[in-house]
Design an enzyme around this catalytic site. Structure first.
Site, mmCIF file in Angstrom:
data_model
loop_
_atom_site.group_PDB
_atom_site.id
_atom_site.type_symbol
_atom_site.label_atom_id
_atom_site.label_comp_id
_atom_site.label_asym_id
_atom_site.label_seq_id
_atom_site.Cartn_x
_atom_site.Cartn_y
_atom_site.Cartn_z
ATOM 1 N N LYS A 188 0.919 -1.175 -0.114
ATOM 2 C CA LYS A 188 0.146 0.038 0.132
ATOM 3 C C LYS A 188 0.973 1.257 -0.012
ATOM 4 C CE LYS A 188 -1.724 2.700 2.841
ATOM 5 N NZ LYS A 188 -1.838 4.040 2.023
ATOM 6 N N GLU A 263 10.609 1.509 9.873
ATOM 7 C CA GLU A 263 11.491 2.557 9.608
ATOM 8 C C GLU A 263 10.731 3.908 9.933
ATOM 9 O OE1 GLU A 263 14.373 2.153 9.162
ATOM 10 O OE2 GLU A 263 14.492 -0.141 8.554
HETATM 11 P P1 NDP Z 1 2.239 8.088 7.850
HETATM 12 O O1 NDP Z 1 2.784 7.452 9.138
HETATM 13 O O2 NDP Z 1 0.995 9.109 8.279
HETATM 14 O O3 NDP Z 1 1.939 7.113 6.598
HETATM 15 C C1 NDP Z 1 2.874 6.129 6.173
HETATM 16 C C2 NDP Z 1 1.667 5.029 5.615
HETATM 17 O O4 NDP Z 1 1.129 4.451 6.628
HETATM 18 C C3 NDP Z 1 0.923 5.639 4.624
HETATM 19 O O5 NDP Z 1 0.878 4.885 3.287
HETATM 20 C C4 NDP Z 1 -0.047 5.712 5.157
HETATM 21 O O6 NDP Z 1 -1.541 5.740 4.397
HETATM 22 C C5 NDP Z 1 -0.111 4.687 6.083
HETATM 23 N N1 NDP Z 1 -1.081 4.662 7.280
HETATM 24 C C6 NDP Z 1 -1.666 5.802 7.738
HETATM 25 N N2 NDP Z 1 -2.679 5.504 8.833
HETATM 26 C C7 NDP Z 1 -2.227 3.933 9.185
HETATM 27 C C8 NDP Z 1 -3.054 3.096 9.805
HETATM 28 N N3 NDP Z 1 -3.879 3.329 10.658
HETATM 29 N N4 NDP Z 1 -2.772 1.564 9.543
HETATM 30 C C9 NDP Z 1 -1.852 1.413 8.498
HETATM 31 N N5 NDP Z 1 -1.146 2.384 7.827
HETATM 32 C C10 NDP Z 1 -1.417 3.320 7.808
HETATM 33 O O7 NDP Z 1 3.617 8.908 7.143
HETATM 34 P P2 NDP Z 1 3.479 9.887 6.012
HETATM 35 O O8 NDP Z 1 3.336 9.239 4.760
HETATM 36 O O9 NDP Z 1 3.090 11.387 6.559
HETATM 37 O O10 NDP Z 1 5.302 10.200 6.026
HETATM 38 C C11 NDP Z 1 5.841 11.025 6.857
HETATM 39 C C12 NDP Z 1 6.493 10.350 7.917
HETATM 40 O O11 NDP Z 1 7.138 8.979 7.647
HETATM 41 C C13 NDP Z 1 7.560 11.076 8.698
HETATM 42 O O12 NDP Z 1 7.410 11.257 10.136
HETATM 43 C C14 NDP Z 1 8.787 10.404 8.578
HETATM 44 O O13 NDP Z 1 10.024 10.792 9.434
HETATM 45 C C15 NDP Z 1 8.364 9.009 8.351
HETATM 46 N N6 NDP Z 1 9.399 8.586 7.330
HETATM 47 C C16 NDP Z 1 10.335 7.812 8.057
HETATM 48 C C17 NDP Z 1 11.316 6.864 7.129
HETATM 49 C C18 NDP Z 1 12.434 6.173 7.569
HETATM 50 O O14 NDP Z 1 13.007 5.347 7.015
HETATM 51 N N7 NDP Z 1 12.692 6.169 9.036
HETATM 52 C C19 NDP Z 1 11.389 7.220 5.569
HETATM 53 C C20 NDP Z 1 10.342 8.128 5.255
HETATM 54 C C21 NDP Z 1 9.653 8.702 6.024
HETATM 55 P P3 NDP Z 1 -2.100 7.200 3.714
HETATM 56 O O15 NDP Z 1 -1.147 8.408 4.122
HETATM 57 O O16 NDP Z 1 -2.315 7.002 2.436
HETATM 58 O O17 NDP Z 1 -3.351 7.321 4.557
#
Ligand code: NDP
Length: 502
Positions: A188, A263
């Site tokens: 996803k 991550e």
């Molecule tokens: P989110 O945590 O909001 O989303 C990440 C993914 O999780 C998206 O596909 C999102 O779907 C999905 N998601 C949201 N809610 C749920 C749920 N309840 N259950 C399962 N999946 C869910 O992060 P962002 O997309 O906003 O990305 C930014 C964040 O990610 C930052 O905090 C950043 O630090 C972190 N990050 C960490 C990395 C690492 O390698 N350590 C690399 C890149 C980012 P959707 O948004 O489509 O609803």
């Protein structure tokens, strides 16, 4: 600041409609599609299917069937490896298309995304090579009556959930390794940036990945992601995103005790000593803070400077930040693109406002840049930041650099380790004793010395503390997607426990 393609010109281009891939078939969802507005141009550029729980369930069932009865886990590693290598070639062949999609959906500079696609090709090839080296162990040292063999078996069905900041790169840090191990997957992507992941589905079909092995369901995390992390037929979840959703993922997965790889966020320090090569560091500070508009888990968002050099360094970083080219992601000379959504822009601006109220000073930037389209933010430097301030402790995920200072190495280590995150760090000194001492004391998954944000497929990546669980990349990356099984074999007659032998 330049605008290469106007919003009107972009709006006149055909909006691309994407489907979902479930059990080898391209399908539409029942709900109205999700429209992606380019963060740089403010016009709709892509439409994704709004997948439902039912779609996610179908995808999980297809992956389960493909794992339990399909050919993929039963192929030789050499056969799987050949398919992964073909996928890598096809990714390279469609690099421009993939780069365009990530640039326009995520607002990332096109030249940068081209580098990310090239990096992905390398990772897919690396995973293909690792596929053939996956092996267990044998113990021929357990006495005449015993031979022990330790098998590595594919863990099963893996849910892969990815964020919007590196849409193609991050799926490439997970999927090829899961496939190399023989797993089947439900993927996803973020609902904001699904295009390149869906094209990857086409590529994998063309490369020869059998139906049901890779299923791609688009839609929201609440609808699709939640079921992918909780369903009993899923054996492992590999998640990249925010620490908050990472914790939720772990809670959901705990109900059926799935393996979880996370991550998550970072608030990464760069510690600088007076003897450092400051010319090199100034460039790395600007790169570390503003690369990908700071929307990067690895961003070097905290400078921890020795007091004797702090004001000089801040002035030099500010002088260089003025030259960072913020603008249209489709302009090949752009270095920093747009902020992912207006809501995220407001969140970043809120951090800057709160920092100013808490006593920080804006040494550069601090607000929006007006290009007459989308949402862009000036590279920002906050000085006079103290370790207790929110902006020094929380992930801003925007182009905002916080500057803190130290007197002694002990103090620098204490400040660096004082927060909940531990993804990466940098240390700058010409004295290698200093670099190694700091490098060993920092609690982070990666420590760069006299450089920042370099990487390679061979080098493991992941976080300490609340930055995550497990590591991606590196030579153990395929093993993460396996279970260990012991075969304990008896040779010759066995000594009975109860009934004496006659
Ligand atoms: P989110 O945590 O909001 O989303 C990440 C993914 O999780 C998206 O596909 C999102 O779907 C999905 N998601 C949201 N809610 C749920 C749920 N309840 N259950 C399962 N999946 C869910 O992060 P962002 O997309 O906003 O990305 C930014 C964040 O990610 C930052 O905090 C950043 O630090 C972190 N990050 C960490 C990395 C690492 O390698 N350590 C690399 C890149 C980012 P959707 O948004 O489509 O609803």
């Amino acid at each position: 600041m330049t605008v290469l393609v106007t919003p009107k010109a972009l709006a006149n281009q055909t909006v691309r409609d994407f489907k979902m891939l479930i059990d080898g078939k391209w399908i539409s969802g029942n709900a109205a599609p999700i429209e992606r507005v380019a963060p740089s141009h403010g016009v709709v550029v892509s439409r994704f299917q709004a997948g439902s729980k039912a779609d996610a369930l179908r995808a999980i069932a297809a992956a389960r069937k493909a794992f339990d009865t399909g050919p993929w886990p039963r192929m030789t590693a050499s056969e799987r490896s050949a398919i992964l290598l073909k996928a890598a070639d096809l990714i390279a062949a469609r690099a421009d298309e993939l780069a365009y999609l990530d640039a326009i959906e995520a607002g990332k500079p096109i030249s940068q995304v081209k580098g990310e696609i090239a990096g992905s090709v390398d990772i897919w090839r690396y995973a293909a090579a690792l596929a053939r080296d996956l092996h267990g162990e044998s113990y021929n040292t357990l006495g005449d009556g015993t031979l022990g063999v330790v098998l590595r078996e594919a863990i099963g069905v893996v849910s892969i959930i990815t964020p919007w900041n590196f849409p193609f790169l991050i799926v490439g840090q997970k999927l090829p390794f899961a496939l190399a191990a023989g797993c089947t997957c439900v993927v996803k992507p973020s609902e904001l940036t699904s295009g390149s992941t869906i094209v990857l589905g086409e590529i994998l079909q063309e490369a020869g990945v059998p139906d049901g092995v890779v299923n791609i369901v688009t839609g929201t995390g609440a609808e699709v992601g939640a079921i992918m992390t909780a369903h009993p037929d899923v054996d492992m979840v590999s998640f990249t995103g925010s620490t908050g959703v990472g914790k939720l993922t772990m809670t959901n997965a705990a109900q059926t005790l799935k393996k979880v790889s996370l991550e998550l966020g970072g608030k990464n320090p760069q510690i600088v000593f007076p003897d450092a090569d400051l010319d090199a560091f100034i460039d790395a500070a600007v790169f570390g803070a503003y690369f990908n508009a700071g929307e990067c888990c690895n961003a070097g968002s905290r400078l921890i400077l020795h007091k004797s050099i702090a004001s000089d360094v801040v002035a030099r970083v500010a002088a260089l930040a003025k030259h960072v080219k913020v603008g249209d992601p489709l302009d090949p000379t752009t270095q920093v693109g747009a902020i992912i959504t207006p809501q995220h822009f407001d969140k970043i601006a809120g951090y800057v406002a709160a920092a100013k109220s808490a006593g920080a000073e804006v040494a550069h930037g601090g607000g929006a840049l007006d290009l007459g389209m989308g949402q862009f933010m000036a590279p920002t430097i906050l000085s006079q930041v103290t370790p207790g301030m929110t902006v020094a402790r929380e992930e801003v995920f925007g182009p905002v650099l916080s500057v803190l200072t130290f007197d002694t190495a002990e103090e620098a280590i204490e400040i660096a380790n004082s927060i909940d995150y531990g993804l990466s760090a940098g240390v700058w000194s010409k004295d290698f004793d200093t670099c190694l001492t700091i490098g060993r004391r920092i609690r982070a998954g990666t420590v760069w010395m006299n450089t920042f944000m370099d990487g390679a497929s061979e080098l493991p990546f992941g976080g300490y503390k609340q930055s995550g669980l497990g590591r991606e990349l590196g030579r153990h990356a395929v093993e993460d997607y396996t279970e260990t099984k012991t075969l304990n074999m008896h040779i010759g007659s066995r000594t009975n426990w109860w009934m004496p032998r006659t």
